[in-house]
Enzyme design. Structure first.
Site: not given
Ligand SMILES: *Cc1c(COP(=O)(O)O)cnc(C)c1O
Length: 429
Positions: A239, A144, A267
């Site tokens: 990511d 994701y 985060k």
């Molecule tokens: C949470 C997450 C996202 C998205 O971040 P948001 O702040 O919710 O848009 C993208 N990549 C990874 C790996 C994530 O865990």
């Protein structure tokens, strides 16, 4: 436990918000029941509007690595906000944040701050496409990267939980530019690059898959992807929105010793405030406006209060031994859960890294998305509710990673394992 206030709020919310929530997994759809509404949180604990309390293994889905409402983070926010909430001109905290990220993360020479992980990955992909002049991207099944159109193709937990392979609303013409690969499969990656490498702008990956529970990379897998990208002129994007500053101070790239061209964050760098960032090689970042032609902007990007919360959190995780202690605590929890399961004969397996873990209702090992999918989700759901009733909150989906913070001490871990002994016995059949 009484949940009458949460239930009344959820009934009201369902009339006003799609599914009663502002982000899908919060709705408890896959585990059933109604979500609880938070009143406040402190350290490892969440308190709901009915006066119940829970040991929290979600941590706001990752940011709260230092525990909820950490006094140093709250002080930094309170001090900063008194000077105003947003300026629309540069402020010193943005420079401090850029300095901190480039100092801590091996692959980042420059960064650009944004407001969410989704924005970070969207921008990184635009940069990769602009820099290479290519259109296709590669992502991994079960990974994701936020809700950008290009990423909602075989996209991990939220969509896996709801059983949606791809999202309506994403034009086929765009989705067709996203190629997918199975995670941890060396040969599939080689074959795809042999066939289409010259068209691939970027390969984006969660170096540790945290959105299909928690799947670790096989030995040398990330190195293999690094070599493929280098050979074919493809931008490698890690990511690290989830893994950054968590699995090691410098994230998965530091832990596994593989340096991507670009990295995305979110985060933890916001400490609970809405923040994202992307960074990488100077020669790439210089192509972003206004120093280069690739456009990307944000009214609230680099917001001073958000920077203050993030900087205070980064200062906490840079304390000597922080990640070692987090890793030991994660092992204590996971070892305890496994031995509680063994005592009841429930098939159960955990994967773990510092502050991050996966719970599987099957025997190990778990190295692929198919392995993760083979977890007994019905049994997970019963476990989830048995634990919730005992005051322990795990993520309300069999496909979400769990998180620990530095505030999860021996007391919280022991309470969790004691509750798990009862829960496993209850679901053993
Ligand atoms: C949470 C997450 C996202 C998205 O971040 P948001 O702040 O919710 O848009 C993208 N990549 C990874 C790996 C994530 O865990």
């Amino acid at each position: 436990m009484n949940h009458s206030r949460s239930e009344a709020l959820f009934a009201r919310a369902c009339d006003l918000l799609p599914g009663g929530v502002n982000s899908p997994v919060r709705a408890f759809r896959s585990v059933g029941g109604t979500p609880f509404f938070a009143q406040r949180a402190e350290g490892a604990w969440l308190f709901d509007v009915d006066g119940n309390r829970y040991i929290d293994y979600v941590g706001s889905w990752g940011p709260m690595i230092a525990g909820h409402a950490h006094p140093q983070v709250l002080d930094a926010v309170a001090r900063t906000m008194r000077d105003g909430l947003s300026f629309g001109v540069p402020n010193a905290l943005e420079v401090d944040m850029a300095e901190a990220i480039t100092r801590i993360v091996p692959g980042c020479e420059m960064v650009r701050m944004v407001n969410s992980g989704t924005e970070a990955t969207l921008s990184a992909i635009r940069l990769a496409r602009g820099a290479t002049g290519r259109s296709r991207i590669v992502k991994f099944e079960g990974c994701y990267h936020g809700h950008g159109d290009s990423f909602l193709v075989k996209a991990g937990s939220g969509v896996m939980t709801l059983g949606l392979p791809n999202s309506p609303g994403v034009p086929a013409a765009l989705a067709d530019l996203t190629l997918t690969l199975p995670y941890n499969d060396f040969d599939a990656a080689t074959a795809l690059f042999d066939r289409a490498g010259q068209d691939i702008a970027a390969l984006i990956i969660e170096p540790v898959v945290g959105n299909a529970n928690c799947i670790l990379p096989r030995e040398c897998y990330l190195q293999h992807l690094r070599e493929l990208c280098t050979r074919h002129g493809t931008i490698l994007i890690f990511d690290e929105v989830m893994t950054g500053f968590r699995v090691a101070p410098g994230g998965a790239q530091q832990r596994y010793g593989v340096t991507p061209d670009l990295s995305t964050f979110g985060k933890i760098i916001g400490g609970g405030m809405p923040v994202g960032a992307y960074g990488g090689r100077r020669e790439l970042l210089r192509q972003i406006a206004p120093s280069g032609p690739i456009y990307q902007a944000g009214t609230l990007s680099g917001n001073p209060v958000a920077m203050a919360a993030g900087l205070a959190t980064l200062a906490l995780i840079e304390a000597p031994g922080f990640h070692d202690r987090l890793e030991q605590a994660t092992h204590r929890l996971c070892d305890g859960l496994e031995s509680a399961a063994r005592a009841t004969g429930v098939a159960f397996h955990t994967t773990r890294l510092p502050g991050m873990f996966g719970l599987y209702f099957r025997h190990g090992p778990v190295e692929t998305l198919d392995d993760a999918r083979a977890s007994d989700t019905a049994r997970f759901n019963r476990f989830f509710h048995a634990m919730l009733e005992r005051g322990v909150y795990f993520a309300p989906s069999a496909f979400e990673a769990g998180f620990m913070s530095s505030a999860h001490g021996d007391t919280e871990i022991e309470l969790t394992i004691a509750a798990a002994r009862e829960a496993f016995a209850l679901i053993a059949d």
